[in-house]
Motif scaffolding. Structure first.
Motif, short mmCIF file in Angstrom:
data_model
loop_
_atom_site.label_atom_id
_atom_site.label_comp_id
_atom_site.label_asym_id
_atom_site.label_seq_id
_atom_site.Cartn_x
_atom_site.Cartn_y
_atom_site.Cartn_z
N SER A 137 24.39 -47.75 -16.89
CA SER A 137 25.39 -47.12 -17.74
C SER A 137 24.87 -45.87 -18.45
O SER A 137 25.63 -44.94 -18.73
N GLY A 138 23.57 -45.84 -18.76
CA GLY A 138 23.03 -44.68 -19.46
C GLY A 138 23.47 -44.60 -20.90
O GLY A 138 23.38 -43.54 -21.53
N ARG A 139 23.94 -45.71 -21.46
CA ARG A 139 24.40 -45.69 -22.85
C ARG A 139 23.21 -45.88 -23.77
O ARG A 139 22.36 -46.75 -23.54
N GLY A 140 23.13 -45.09 -24.83
CA GLY A 140 22.00 -45.21 -25.72
C GLY A 140 22.25 -44.54 -27.05
O GLY A 140 23.25 -43.84 -27.25
N TYR A 141 21.32 -44.75 -27.99
CA TYR A 141 21.42 -44.16 -29.32
C TYR A 141 20.94 -42.72 -29.30
O TYR A 141 20.04 -42.34 -28.54
N SER A 142 21.52 -41.92 -30.19
CA SER A 142 20.99 -40.59 -30.44
C SER A 142 21.47 -40.13 -31.80
O SER A 142 22.49 -40.60 -32.31
N GLY A 143 20.72 -39.21 -32.38
CA GLY A 143 21.02 -38.68 -33.71
C GLY A 143 19.74 -38.56 -34.50
O GLY A 143 18.68 -39.01 -34.08
N THR A 144 19.85 -37.96 -35.67
CA THR A 144 18.66 -37.81 -36.52
C THR A 144 18.50 -38.97 -37.48
O THR A 144 17.51 -39.06 -38.18
N GLY A 145 19.48 -39.87 -37.54
CA GLY A 145 19.40 -41.01 -38.43
C GLY A 145 19.71 -40.68 -39.87
O GLY A 145 19.37 -41.44 -40.77
N THR A 146 20.37 -39.55 -40.10
CA THR A 146 20.77 -39.15 -41.45
C THR A 146 22.27 -39.36 -41.62
O THR A 146 23.00 -39.58 -40.65
N ALA A 147 22.73 -39.26 -42.87
CA ALA A 147 24.16 -39.42 -43.11
C ALA A 147 24.95 -38.32 -42.41
O ALA A 147 26.07 -38.54 -41.96
N ALA A 148 24.34 -37.13 -42.32
CA ALA A 148 25.03 -36.02 -41.66
C ALA A 148 25.04 -36.18 -40.15
O ALA A 148 25.96 -35.72 -39.47
N SER A 149 24.00 -36.82 -39.60
CA SER A 149 23.92 -37.03 -38.15
C SER A 149 23.41 -38.43 -37.88
O SER A 149 22.26 -38.64 -37.48
N PRO A 150 24.25 -39.44 -38.09
CA PRO A 150 23.80 -40.83 -37.89
C PRO A 150 23.54 -41.12 -36.43
O PRO A 150 24.12 -40.50 -35.54
N ASN A 151 22.67 -42.07 -36.19
CA ASN A 151 22.47 -42.53 -34.82
C ASN A 151 23.73 -43.26 -34.36
O ASN A 151 24.26 -44.11 -35.06
N ARG A 152 24.18 -42.91 -33.16
CA ARG A 152 25.36 -43.56 -32.61
C ARG A 152 25.19 -43.69 -31.10
O ARG A 152 24.32 -43.05 -30.50
N PHE A 153 26.01 -44.50 -30.51
CA PHE A 153 25.97 -44.68 -29.07
C PHE A 153 26.65 -43.50 -28.37
O PHE A 153 27.70 -43.02 -28.80
N TYR A 154 26.03 -43.05 -27.28
CA TYR A 154 26.63 -42.07 -26.40
C TYR A 154 26.59 -42.62 -24.99
O TYR A 154 25.65 -43.34 -24.61
N ASP A 155 27.59 -42.28 -24.21
CA ASP A 155 27.62 -42.68 -22.81
C ASP A 155 26.88 -41.67 -21.95
O ASP A 155 26.78 -40.49 -22.30
N ASP A 156 26.38 -42.14 -20.82
CA ASP A 156 25.74 -41.27 -19.84
C ASP A 156 24.67 -40.39 -20.47
O ASP A 156 24.64 -39.17 -20.30
N MET A 157 23.77 -41.03 -21.23
CA MET A 157 22.72 -40.28 -21.93
C MET A 157 21.71 -39.71 -20.92
O MET A 157 21.27 -40.39 -20.00
#
Length: 940
Positions: free
Chosen positions: A242-262
């Motif tokens: 699926s290629g689904r995975g977390y990404s982001g800086t882990g901040t409130a402005a850019s929280p880690n979230r799931f994305y498809d086809d990473m």
């Protein structure tokens, strides 16, 4: 507060079964029941003691919590091997096994048990009460190297035991006990396969034993072969595709979230130009260029959703495992009071896993490269660009493979007996040696890669390596490599740029032990028992490498992108190390004193104390101690508790690890520059032992009004200071502390820069980043263990129910002062609540075993500072079922079984790493799916 719901079925099972099995004695024999006798002495008549003490002969009277599980029960629930079965008990978490396939710097896929999740190196593994030479750089024991066919049970001490056993017994002791009285001949075989037709496994075993000389002597031997094919790629399961995975800086402005086809833009399989007039383009298979399709941004550098980037390299989901295990033992009664014994084993374990893919990472390629289309060469020449920066992951190449072979020899001999009818004595010697031979297959050679990428034409118009014309002796046999477009590289070129590198790590140990134990005098409340012991160990470590990381890269004749600071090989070559040695001398005393007896609310009150003095030739002297109380309130209820000081001494590898090097991407905040850097890791001969303070308190309840039922509850708290941790300059927190100090912090020594620290230009990007073990970490954990056992008759047969429950709300690690404390109690791979319930029923020759495991939900990260848009990783439960039938009237009593692990084919929840490649399964979630094993055994 509990943050997840325990399934009602498990709570009901726990209540019915009772919540604990009291401490069980070391001499407990296996049986059809799920439990074992509490008093081994009463069962066998032997003068033995429980694991965790040298004098206590009844586990019910031990102040230290102890769990005993028979091999029969373990293998019935999990037919693969004993370590796999142990890892399903909730007191274990964070263990490494075939799931933890990794880099060719160690035996990553070995079976290393972890009590409490505080490190495999902090639990002492014993083979029949004896230490073994380490089989890992951490000092841990790969339990695949312990011969299992004649193991009758495993004793697990779940409290500090350094005062009794010495170093490493911080989280406890795991003691594999040999069946030293086996009689007869037994042959067995089994075959297993997943419901998806992969990870096939086979086991064949032969065990024999007999008494000689009218029973004065006994001899036994065993051989067992086991093979598990593993699962070659993460993509062999739907969640790996699926290629689904977390990404982001882990901040409130850019929280880690799931994305498809990473995907990662620097892992493109097409080949991408990163600089100059053709920057941000990729190659088509025919060598033409097109704009790089970057897909959707995800908030992290190089990570994109969709586009031309690459997916995870060819990592294995499950590494393969093959073991050969042979064991033999001979006992002989020299006199009525003295017995001689000798036992030995030879084991060989091999783990193989796919790890990575060859990679041209931000290399420089000449604009006149012969594989470039003429129109691109002309355009680059017109623009005055002599070279361009290029990146590509060679997915057409075979994966880089970690191939680890571990061979162990173990010999143990000695005398033991009795004096004056009451004093037990023993004197033993053991020698063990472990050789771990690790090969990085298809490792990428940097010099050959750069030479092959500089392609030109000879006088006849043939495309050749430029070095073949300018320096023909430098890279003989060079095959030009076409990197432009997926599938463009020839197999001959791939073969040229790759090769095998390896190292052999040898650990050896000679161990001398002597002890005497018995009754010192009779007190009004009972006998005052004592044990005095001494031990002397000599350990050695040696490493031999085929490729030294200190060897400079020869850049003669290579025009672009070559530096003598670069690694000769892409991955993990390890420097040779001459034999280093250490000796350890120890003396210990243990006393068990009954203080009061036969008083109201005091059926018996005893105090147990132990003290050990240890001298290390490498780090000086240490003192460990333990004080424990066993209060038998009534015949049904006992209270117990311990307080101890425990240690883990640095291993020879911690102290003298040879230089190991690898390459990694690194974003340097000091120069605001990103690139590839050499990582250098080595030992630290100034290390001192870790120190742990352990507290346990518990109760055991065996109600006389309901025979067959027992309950226990034990609280534990472990605090470790000066814990050995490897600090690496790649850590963002270390970078930040160095930066804030203006270069004055000792952490700044982890960066090797060509210019003074005050220079912040790109020219001062580190030439190397260092990593070294130091006594800097603190670890704190606490929790409660429950164990339960209930046996009764049902429908003309015997029903046995056993339940294990672990509640561990705190597991906090701080790597160094000022670092963010990481709460790992509910991070990926660990759960605050863990439950295992077993139900068995047998009647005549028929038997049934059902096992259910449940783990509570987990947070996406141990770092509390990171912000996640998604919720927790959900709780999960698995059910295993085994059916067995024995033809009892047959001369050979054939036993047939059929077992299904993960019976309902429960699929794991997705979990993504934020580094761009997905290993989407926390370690305590099942990665295989339903797995079926069938087998048969016969006994003569």
């Amino acid at each position: 507060m509990m943050r997840a719901r325990i399934p009602i079925s498990l709570l009901t099972s726990a209540c019915v079964a009772s919540l604990a099995v009291p401490a069980l004695a070391q001499g407990a024999s296996t049986s059809d029941s799920l439990s074992a006798p509490l008093d081994a002495g009463a069962d066998t008549g032997e003068a033995i003691v429980v694991t965790g003490s040298r004098i206590i002969a009844n586990g019910n009277n031990s102040p230290t919590p102890l769990t005993v599980v028979s091999t029969e029960q373990l293998m019935e629930a999990t037919p693969s091997n004993i370590p796999d079965a142990l890892n399903k008990l909730p007191i274990f978490q964070g263990s490494s096994n075939q799931r933890t396939a990794g880099a060719p710097s160690a035996n990553a896929a070995g079976n290393f048990l972890d009590l409490r999740g505080i490190g495999t190196q902090r639990g002492l593994v014993l083979f029949d009460g004896n230490r073994m030479a380490p089989s890992a750089t951490s000092g841990g024991i790969d339990t695949n190297t312990i011969p299992q066919a004649l193991i009758k049970r495993v004793d697990i001490v779940t409290g500090g035991a350094s005062a009794v056993y010495g170093s490493d017994a911080v989280s406890g002791v795991i003691n594999f006990i040999v069946d030293d009285s086996f009689e007869g001949l037994k042959a067995s075989g089994q075959y297993g396969i997943s419901s998806r037709g992969d990870n096939a496994s086979q086991r064949l075993g032969l065990v024999g034993g007999t008494y000689l000389m009218d029973g004065r002597a006994h001899i036994e031997a065993s051989y067992e072969y086991y093979n598990s094919d593993g699962i070659g790629r993460i993509s062999d399961r739907p969640y790996g595709v699926s290629g689904r995975g977390y990404s982001g800086t882990g901040t409130a402005a850019s929280p880690n979230r799931f994305y498809d086809d990473m995907r990662r833009s620097d892992w493109t399989p097409h080949g991408a130009i990163l600089s100059g007039i053709f920057a941000d383009t990729v190659f088509n298979p025919d060598g033409s260029l097109r704009p790089f399709n970057h897909g959707a941004p995800t908030g992290s550098a190089n990570l994109e959703s969709g586009g031309d980037g690459g997916r995870v390299p060819a990592n294995s989901l499950i590494g393969s495992l093959e073991t050969h295990q042979a064991f033999g033992r001979f006992d002989f009664d020299l006199t009525d009071d003295t017995r001689f014994f000798v036992q030995g084993s030879y084991t060989r374990a091999r783990n193989i896993n796919n790890y990575w893919t060859s990679w041209a990472n931000s290399v420089q390629i000449g604009s006149d490269n012969a594989f470039l289309r003429p129109e691109y060469r002309d355009a680059l020449n017109a623009a005055g660009e002599e070279s361009f920066t290029f990146t590509k992951m060679f997915y057409e190449a075979p994966p880089i493979i970690t191939d680890a072979k571990t061979t162990t020899w173990f010999v143990n001999t000695g005398l033991k007996g009795e004096l004056f009818g009451d004093l037990r004595w023993e004197a033993t010697y053991s020698h063990s040696e472990t050789q771990t031979f690790v090969t990085a297959r298809n490792n990428e050679n940097t010099g050959r890669l750069l030479a092959a990428l500089d392609a030109t034409t000879d006088a006849n118009g043939n495309i050749v390596c430029r070095t073949s014309l300018t320096n023909p002796g430098l890279y003989p046999g060079c095959v030009p490599l076409n990197p432009f477009g997926y599938g463009s590289a020839s197999s001959e070129a791939i073969d040229y740029i790759t090769g095998d590198t390896s190292f052999k790590l040898t650990n050896a140990m000679d161990d001398f032990n002597a002890s005497i134990a018995g009754t010192a005098l009779e007190l009004p409340a009972g006998p005052l028992q004592f044990a005095v012991s001494g031990e002397y160990r000599e350990l050695s470590l040696e490493n031999r490498s085929t490729d030294e990381p200190t060897e400079p890269l020869d850049c003669t004749g290579i025009r672009f992108g070559c530096s003598t600071n670069q690694l000769v090989w892409q991955f993990n070559t390890t420097a040779s190390l001459p034999k280093m040695s250490q000796n350890v001398a120890e003396g210990a005393i243990e006393v068990n004193a009954p203080l009061l007896a036969d008083l109201p609310l005091i059926r018996m009150l005893a105090v147990n104390g132990a003290y050990r003095y240890t001298h290390y030739s490498t780090s000086g002297s240490e003192h460990t101690w333990k004080i424990g109380v066993d209060w038998k309130v009534t015949d049904d209820l006992s209270l117990r508790g311990t307080r101890s000081r425990d240690i883990r001494a640095p291993t020879l590898y911690d102290l003298y690890a040879p230089l190991a090097t690898s390459t990694s991407g690194f974003a340097d905040i000091h120069t605001s520059t990103s690139g590839s850097v050499i990582l250098r890791n080595s030992g630290n001969d100034t290390l001192t032992p870790e120190k742990a303070d352990t507290l346990t308190a518990g109760a055991v309840y065996t109600p006389s009004w309901l025979p067959g039922l027992s309950l226990s509850l034990d609280y534990y708290r472990i605090k470790i200071k000066d814990a050995i941790v490897s600090l690496s300059g790649t850590s963002p927190e270390i970078q930040a502390q160095c930066q804030e100090s203006g270069g004055t912090s000792p952490l700044c020594d982890l960066y090797v820069r060509p210019l003074p620290y005050s220079d912040t230009s790109a020219a001062n990007y580190p030439s190397a980043v260092l990593s070294s073990p130091v006594n800097a970490a603190t670890i704190r954990t606490e929790g409660v263990d429950f164990e339960g056992n209930y046996t009764t008759g049902l429908a003309g047969g015997q029903l046995s129910i056993r339940t294990f429950v672990a509640y561990q709300p705190k597991l906090v690690t701080q790597s160094f002062e000022g670092a963010t404390p990481l709460d790992e109690a509910s991070s990926p791979g660990t759960s605050v609540w863990r439950v295992t319930g077993m139900v068995g029923w047998n009647k005549g020759g028929f038997s049934l075993m059902a096992q259910t495991r449940w783990n509570s939900s987990q947070r996406p990260s141990s770092n509390p500072a990171l912000v996640f848009e998604t919720g927790r990783i959900p709780a999960v439960s698995y059910t295993d079922l085994t059916l067995g039938y024995t033809i009892e009237d047959s001369a050979v009593e054939p036993h047939f079984f059929l077992s299904a692990q993960n019976l309902f084919d429960k699929q794991p929840a997705l979990f993504g790493g934020n580094i761009g490649y997905m290993y989407p399964i926390p370690s305590n979630y099942d990665a295989i799916g339903r797995y079926v094993t069938a087998g048969v055994s016969v006994k003569f």
